[in-house]
Design a protein around this motif. Structure first.
Motif, PDB file in Angstrom:
ATOM      1  N   VAL A   1       0.855  -1.193   0.000  1.00  0.00           N
ATOM      2  CA  VAL A   1       0.000   0.000   0.000  1.00  0.00           C
ATOM      3  C   VAL A   1       0.887   1.239   0.000  1.00  0.00           C
ATOM      4  CG1 VAL A   1      -1.902   1.198   1.143  1.00  0.00           C
ATOM      5  CG2 VAL A   1      -1.665  -1.280   1.414  1.00  0.00           C
ATOM      6  N   ARG A   2       1.806   1.311   0.975  1.00  0.00           N
ATOM      7  CA  ARG A   2       2.669   2.502   1.109  1.00  0.00           C
ATOM      8  C   ARG A   2       3.484   2.737  -0.159  1.00  0.00           C
ATOM      9  NH1 ARG A   2       5.721   5.848   4.338  1.00  0.00           N
ATOM     10  NH2 ARG A   2       7.983   5.628   4.326  1.00  0.00           N
ATOM     11  N   ASP A   3       4.044   1.665  -0.691  1.00  0.00           N
ATOM     12  CA  ASP A   3       5.018   1.844  -1.765  1.00  0.00           C
ATOM     13  C   ASP A   3       4.419   1.776  -3.171  1.00  0.00           C
ATOM     14  OD1 ASP A   3       7.033   2.090   0.078  1.00  0.00           O
ATOM     15  OD2 ASP A   3       8.394   0.734  -0.959  1.00  0.00           O
TER      16      ASP A   3
ATOM     17  N   PRO B   1      19.823   2.148   2.188  1.00  0.00           N
ATOM     18  CA  PRO B   1      19.733   1.055   3.170  1.00  0.00           C
ATOM     19  C   PRO B   1      18.343   1.011   3.801  1.00  0.00           C
ATOM     20  CG  PRO B   1      21.415   2.708   3.791  1.00  0.00           C
ATOM     21  CD  PRO B   1      20.605   3.294   2.699  1.00  0.00           C
ATOM     22  N   GLY B   2      17.882  -0.192   4.145  1.00  0.00           N
ATOM     23  CA  GLY B   2      16.545  -0.340   4.745  1.00  0.00           C
ATOM     24  C   GLY B   2      15.477   0.058   3.749  1.00  0.00           C
ATOM     25  N   ALA B   3      15.585  -0.465   2.520  1.00  0.00           N
ATOM     26  CA  ALA B   3      14.763   0.027   1.401  1.00  0.00           C
ATOM     27  C   ALA B   3      13.338  -0.495   1.412  1.00  0.00           C
ATOM     28  CB  ALA B   3      15.433  -0.338   0.080  1.00  0.00           C
TER      29      ALA B   3
ATOM     30  N   ASN C   1      19.159  -1.726  -0.382  1.00  0.00           N
ATOM     31  CA  ASN C   1      19.655  -2.748   0.541  1.00  0.00           C
ATOM     32  C   ASN C   1      18.572  -3.027   1.583  1.00  0.00           C
ATOM     33  OD1 ASN C   1      21.214  -2.345   3.579  1.00  0.00           O
ATOM     34  ND2 ASN C   1      21.518  -4.239   2.455  1.00  0.00           N
ATOM     35  N   GLU C   2      18.421  -4.295   1.924  1.00  0.00           N
ATOM     36  CA  GLU C   2      17.374  -4.664   2.880  1.00  0.00           C
ATOM     37  C   GLU C   2      17.785  -5.968   3.549  1.00  0.00           C
ATOM     38  OE1 GLU C   2      14.342  -3.235   4.098  1.00  0.00           O
ATOM     39  OE2 GLU C   2      14.621  -5.051   5.285  1.00  0.00           O
ATOM     40  N   TYR C   3      17.605  -6.059   4.888  1.00  0.00           N
ATOM     41  CA  TYR C   3      18.002  -7.329   5.512  1.00  0.00           C
ATOM     42  C   TYR C   3      16.845  -8.204   5.940  1.00  0.00           C
ATOM     43  CZ  TYR C   3      17.816  -5.877  10.529  1.00  0.00           C
ATOM     44  OH  TYR C   3      17.449  -5.474  11.766  1.00  0.00           O
TER      45      TYR C   3
ATOM     46  N   GLY D   1      20.964  -8.149   2.947  1.00  0.00           N
ATOM     47  CA  GLY D   1      21.926  -8.331   4.037  1.00  0.00           C
ATOM     48  C   GLY D   1      21.962  -7.114   4.933  1.00  0.00           C
ATOM     49  N   ASP D   2      22.688  -7.267   6.042  1.00  0.00           N
ATOM     50  CA  ASP D   2      22.792  -6.202   7.040  1.00  0.00           C
ATOM     51  C   ASP D   2      23.677  -5.080   6.493  1.00  0.00           C
ATOM     52  OD1 ASP D   2      23.409  -4.588   9.209  1.00  0.00           O
ATOM     53  OD2 ASP D   2      23.517  -6.267  10.607  1.00  0.00           O
ATOM     54  N   PHE D   3      23.104  -3.903   6.418  1.00  0.00           N
ATOM     55  CA  PHE D   3      23.839  -2.746   5.895  1.00  0.00           C
ATOM     56  C   PHE D   3      25.171  -2.539   6.620  1.00  0.00           C
ATOM     57  CE2 PHE D   3      24.272   1.977   6.621  1.00  0.00           C
ATOM     58  CZ  PHE D   3      24.979   2.209   5.449  1.00  0.00           C
TER      59      PHE D   3
ATOM     60  N   THR E   1      18.453   7.636   3.526  1.00  0.00           N
ATOM     61  CA  THR E   1      17.774   6.836   4.547  1.00  0.00           C
ATOM     62  C   THR E   1      16.383   7.411   4.779  1.00  0.00           C
ATOM     63  OG1 THR E   1      18.977   8.151   6.197  1.00  0.00           O
ATOM     64  CG2 THR E   1      19.809   5.943   5.764  1.00  0.00           C
ATOM     65  N   LEU E   2      15.368   6.581   4.547  1.00  0.00           N
ATOM     66  CA  LEU E   2      13.976   6.993   4.757  1.00  0.00           C
ATOM     67  C   LEU E   2      13.368   6.058   5.800  1.00  0.00           C
ATOM     68  CD1 LEU E   2      11.355   8.547   3.883  1.00  0.00           C
ATOM     69  CD2 LEU E   2      10.992   6.702   2.234  1.00  0.00           C
ATOM     70  N   PHE E   3      12.954   6.613   6.913  1.00  0.00           N
ATOM     71  CA  PHE E   3      12.357   5.802   7.988  1.00  0.00           C
ATOM     72  C   PHE E   3      13.222   4.579   8.283  1.00  0.00           C
ATOM     73  CE2 PHE E   3       7.964   7.195   9.072  1.00  0.00           C
ATOM     74  CZ  PHE E   3       7.928   8.338   8.282  1.00  0.00           C
TER      75      PHE E   3
HETATM   76  C1  LIG Z   1      10.595   1.113   8.992  1.00  0.00           C
HETATM   77  S1  LIG Z   1      11.151   0.191   7.610  1.00  0.00           S
HETATM   78  C2  LIG Z   1      11.235   1.427   6.333  1.00  0.00           C
HETATM   79  C3  LIG Z   1      11.257   0.836   4.967  1.00  0.00           C
HETATM   80  C4  LIG Z   1      11.280   1.883   3.854  1.00  0.00           C
HETATM   81  N1  LIG Z   1      12.480   2.686   3.905  1.00  0.00           N
HETATM   82  C5  LIG Z   1      10.049   2.753   3.923  1.00  0.00           C
HETATM   83  O1  LIG Z   1      10.171   3.971   4.158  1.00  0.00           O
HETATM   84  O2  LIG Z   1       8.935   2.225   3.734  1.00  0.00           O
HETATM   85  C6  LIG Z   1      12.873  -0.011   8.017  1.00  0.00           C
HETATM   86  C7  LIG Z   1      13.524  -1.082   7.158  1.00  0.00           C
HETATM   87  O3  LIG Z   1      14.919  -1.121   7.467  1.00  0.00           O
HETATM   88  C8  LIG Z   1      15.337  -2.482   7.428  1.00  0.00           C
HETATM   89  N2  LIG Z   1      16.585  -2.569   8.210  1.00  0.00           N
HETATM   90  C9  LIG Z   1      16.753  -2.347   9.539  1.00  0.00           C
HETATM   91  N3  LIG Z   1      18.035  -2.522   9.892  1.00  0.00           N
HETATM   92  C10 LIG Z   1      18.703  -2.865   8.747  1.00  0.00           C
HETATM   93  C11 LIG Z   1      20.053  -3.184   8.461  1.00  0.00           C
HETATM   94  N4  LIG Z   1      20.980  -3.205   9.433  1.00  0.00           N
HETATM   95  N5  LIG Z   1      20.391  -3.474   7.191  1.00  0.00           N
HETATM   96  C12 LIG Z   1      19.463  -3.456   6.192  1.00  0.00           C
HETATM   97  N6  LIG Z   1      18.152  -3.178   6.411  1.00  0.00           N
HETATM   98  C13 LIG Z   1      17.778  -2.881   7.670  1.00  0.00           C
HETATM   99  C14 LIG Z   1      14.141  -3.222   8.032  1.00  0.00           C
HETATM  100  O4  LIG Z   1      14.138  -4.590   7.663  1.00  0.00           O
HETATM  101  C15 LIG Z   1      12.962  -2.466   7.443  1.00  0.00           C
HETATM  102  O5  LIG Z   1      12.521  -3.022   6.228  1.00  0.00           O
END
Ligand SMILES: C[S@@+](CC[C@H](N)C(=O)[O-])C[C@H]1O[C@@H](n2cnc3c(N)ncnc32)[C@H](O)[C@@H]1O
Length: 330
Positions: free
Chosen positions: A69-71, A109-111, A130-132, A199-201, A219-221
């Motif tokens: 929904v959001r994306d 990161p955290g996409a 990037n997403e873990y 993987g972990d950023f 970085t968004l949220f």
């Molecule tokens: C609150 S969500 C935001 C997702 C997106 N940016 C958005 O605005 O809808 C945060 C995301 O960061 C990812 N995340 C958290 N720590 C991370 C890390 N160390 N490496 C990669 N992703 C990470 C989480 O799995 C999650 O999908």
């Protein structure tokens, strides 16, 4: 029992089956993409059945799919408008020459499900999402695979994201609403410049090829979801080139078992100590986060109310005073 309640339960049960079909498509796509034979997955599942946190964690699946929904839907446009526009216009101002953008490497990161990263690549940048969370990555890869480049269209699906949340409902049928996605046809040109790295950023980008190689990090949220935000900020600094830009927008909602929970001021201090210079922000987004009393940060950070996975039809409002800043690695 109120009239219609049992019918609503029955309908919910039918729609859960439809959601399950989407989950099955995502699973099938992932097994094919990662080349995992189904018997291997079933064997892994039965070997881990008694684990404390069962494989296929229901909450994580629901949360990931809700991001459609959001994306990727028109219903999520108002959430994207309040945040994406600010980030995309900032990148366009920093890198004004569209023809040169493919040479600029941008890391997100955290996409999540990738819409922002996709829009960055649509502007012409080489984009690494990037997403873990593998729940997110599986849905992310699948939604991008729906672009049908031969026919110049996209395969659309309908998901029922509100079935799991019966609180805060004004009208009974609200929970039965479907959301059709994706609302855009991802362009093949943009996807050529787009990579998702799972993987972990804070671990994935440590080697010499990655360090100092990015022109911008967006970085968004996401910084507040890091277990260790200090390590996260260090990683942002490490991957950027000297002179590279970090654009941040989001709240400070510390997530699962965070090691530290710094205030905004403390994050800004850390940012400077790491070797970033905060740039003056333009006045388009929200309002200045600091008053004239705090000269150090005045004019450099802005806050604006931003929704997150917010159901507009419900009686609940989930929003944050999201903070926006732009910093340069000196
Ligand atoms: C609150 S969500 C935001 C997702 C997106 N940016 C958005 O605005 O809808 C945060 C995301 O960061 C990812 N995340 C958290 N720590 C991370 C890390 N160390 N490496 C990669 N992703 C990470 C989480 O799995 C999650 O999908």
């Amino acid at each position: 029992m109120p009239s219609g309640y049992l019918e609503r339960l029955n309908e919910t049960s039918n729609l859960i089956k439809k959601n399950n079909q989407i989950a099955q498509k995502i699973l099938d796509h992932s097994l094919a993409f990662y080349k995992i034979p189904l018997p291997d997955l079933l064997h892994f599942q039965s070997a881990h059945k008694s684990d404390q946190r069962p494989i296929g964690d229901h909450t994580s699946v629901v949360q990931s799919l809700q991001h459609f929904v959001r994306d990727w839907s028109t219903d999520g446009a108002y959430e994207r408008e309040s945040t994406f526009v600010q980030i995309l216009s900032t990148l366009s101002t920093i890198f004004p020459e569209a023809d040169l953008r493919a040479r600029q490497k941008i890391l997100v990161p955290g996409a999540g499900l990738g819409r922002l990263a996709y829009e960055i690549s649509a502007l012409g940048f080489t984009t690494i999402a990037n997403e873990y969370s593998f729940y997110m990555s599986m849905a992310h890869r699948w939604v991008l695979s729906l672009a049908d480049h031969d026919k110049g269209g996209v395969q659309q699906h309908t998901y029922y994201p509100f079935l799991n949340w019966w609180s805060h409902q004004r009208e009974s049928r609200n929970v039965l609403r479907g959301v059709t996605f994706p609302e855009v046809h991802p362009s093949s040109e943009a996807l050529k410049r787009y990579t998702l790295l799972e993987g972990d950023f804070t671990k994935l980008f440590l080697d010499d090829r990655e360090r100092g190689s990015y022109d911008a990090v967006v970085t968004l949220f996401s910084i507040d979801t890091a277990r260790n935000i200090v390590e996260y900020l260090e990683s942002i600094h490490a991957v950027l080139k000297i002179g590279g830009t970090w654009v941040n927008l989001g709240p400070l909602l510390y997530g699962t078992a965070p090691w530290v929970e710094p205030s905004l001021e403390e994050i800004l201090q850390l940012t400077q100590r790491l070797g970033f210079e905060l740039l003056p922000t333009d006045g388009h987004f929200g309002t200045d986060s600091f008053s004239d009393q705090v000269l150090e940060w005045r004019g450099k950070v802005r806050g604006c109310l931003a929704g997150y996975n917010w159901d507009k039809e419900s009686l609940n409002r989930n929003a944050y005073e999201a903070q926006f800043w732009v910093a340069r690695k000196v």
